[in-house]
Design a protein around this motif. Structure first.
Motif: not given
Length: 413
Positions: A397-411
């Motif tokens: 689903e489209t998340p209720y808050v932007d999920a990008r800041p918490y994405d594991p892929a940032r590491f």
């Protein structure tokens, strides 16, 4: 479409994840070596911190760093032998605390925090746990006028920016509001939005009971036995091997035991903390932080809970409750503690990520594996909010808050 899902870890984060997924119709097995709410979620201050829009940053002033290194004050303690292993993560923590990067983190962090009360409210009503919850906030108290005036001005600025409710109490107003306190304090910031819980572990247990009542399965097992199994994942439990299409790692400070062997280098470190209950003849009406001495006094069902600041040490190192011993002395200046309730202090660990954001989302290189950990000081506060986010991601689903800041892929992959 219903999925078979393993959730590993039965703290606030894991229990809320399992419940959110079960409510969406998935077949869920929640696995932990202990009963729900017996580790980190048991030992916190019991505050659902709506005001915590700014995560704890690494001090940028060298005077503050030198003060910690010299072991002055009681808010931070460290084991010298642990520093070498902690240094890479701490260096990145310092880097991410630079003003520009920290501003971005506050924006991402506050986007989650603003939902903590509404998400908890839904579960509290479902669990019939209103008897555990007070909605009167908590007190951030000061012994010196200089520190009080500085932080009171900052609290008012933060409140205006984020739409929070705080009241500044003079020393006289604080004494009138909290007659159990003795001696004189300079004043306090009364954060009025947060809710407080008289037994944090019991709240987790009641959420877990809702999960089981909804048909969720709770199983004792060793989460570190998680292995790929065909197109899914398998874990060993007291009921035998359990296999599912998906697995969620919600193990808090124990998460690296699974993520590192899989090749992920998430900069997670632990801050340990202690608490003990006391049979105080009179308790403060609200939880009270003695800001300058790194201790918090919280009225609980078991007595007055005294909690400490952060201890940097290896996760499984033997307890060294020097902060608690100092905190007892400082707390005794404020009120009569009474006899300890437990024979020995409780010790727990907070799972902290160097960029101060939880890790929520799919594992970059392992289909069907999901990460949900790294909430630092706010797993109790954020558990229902990030559980909703992860459940929406799992369901596409489209998340209720932007999920990008918490994405594991940032590491990295």
């Amino acid at each position: 479409m219903s999925k078979d899902i393993l959730v590993l870890g039965a703290g606030m984060v894991g229990v809320c994840t399992a419940l959110a997924l079960r409510q969406r119709g998935h077949t869920v097995v929640l696995v932990d070596r202990q009963a729900p709410g017996r580790e980190t979620s048991y030992g916190n201050a019991g505050i659902i911190q709506r005001e915590a829009v700014q995560p704890y940053a690494f001090p940028r002033e060298w005077t503050a760093v030198l003060r910690v290194m010299a072991r002055q004050g009681n808010d931070v303690h460290y084991h010298p032998r642990a520093l070498a292993g902690l240094m890479p993560a701490l260096a990145r923590y310092w880097h991410e605390s630079a003003p520009v990067r920290y501003t971005q983190t506050v924006a991402a962090y506050s986007a989650l925090i603003r939902h903590c009360l509404t998400e908890h409210a839904r579960l509290i009503a479902l669990a019939g746990a209103q008897d555990l919850v007070s909605k009167r906030g908590w007190l951030q108290a000061y012994r010196t006028s200089a520190a009080f005036e500085r932080d009171a001005a900052q609290a008012e600025a933060v409140s205006r920016e984020h739409g929070l409710d705080c009241r500044i109490l003079t020393g006289a107003a604080l004494a009138a509001a909290e007659p159990a306190l003795r001696g004189s304090l300079a004043g306090a910031v009364h954060w009025r939005d947060p809710w407080t819980v008289a037994d944090p572990g019991e709240l987790v247990q009641r959420y877990a009971a809702c999960y089981e009542a909804a048909g969720g399965i709770l199983s004792r097992g060793d989460a570190t036995t998680l292995t790929p199994a065909g197109g899914g994942w398998s874990v060993s439990t007291a009921d035998g091997m359990v296999t599912a299409q998906h697995a969620v790692i919600a193990l808090g400070p124990w998460a690296p035991a699974l993520t590192r062997p899989l090749g992920y280098r998430i900069p997670l470190f632990v801050k340990r903390g202690y608490h003990r209950h006391y049979a105080a003849p009179a308790m403060p009406a609200l939880p009270l932080l003695d800001t300058e001495n790194g201790l918090l006094l919280a009225p609980m069902k078991r007595g007055l809970r005294l909690t400490t600041g952060a201890e940097f040490a290896r996760h499984e190192a033997p307890p060294t409750p020097v902060q608690l011993l100092r905190a007892e002395r400082y707390a005794s200046e404020l009120l009569e503690l009474g006899a300890p309730v437990e024979d020995t202090p409780w010790l727990g660990a907070r799972p902290c990520v160097a960029d101060m954001r939880p890790v929520v989302g799919p594992a970059p290189r392992h289909p069907g594996l999901w990460f949900h950990f790294g909430h630092a000081h706010q797993g109790f506060t954020l558990g229902p909010a990030t559980a909703r986010l992860l459940a929406e991601l799992i369901d596409g689903e489209t998340p209720y808050v932007d999920a990008r800041p918490y994405d594991p892929a940032r590491f990295g992959p």
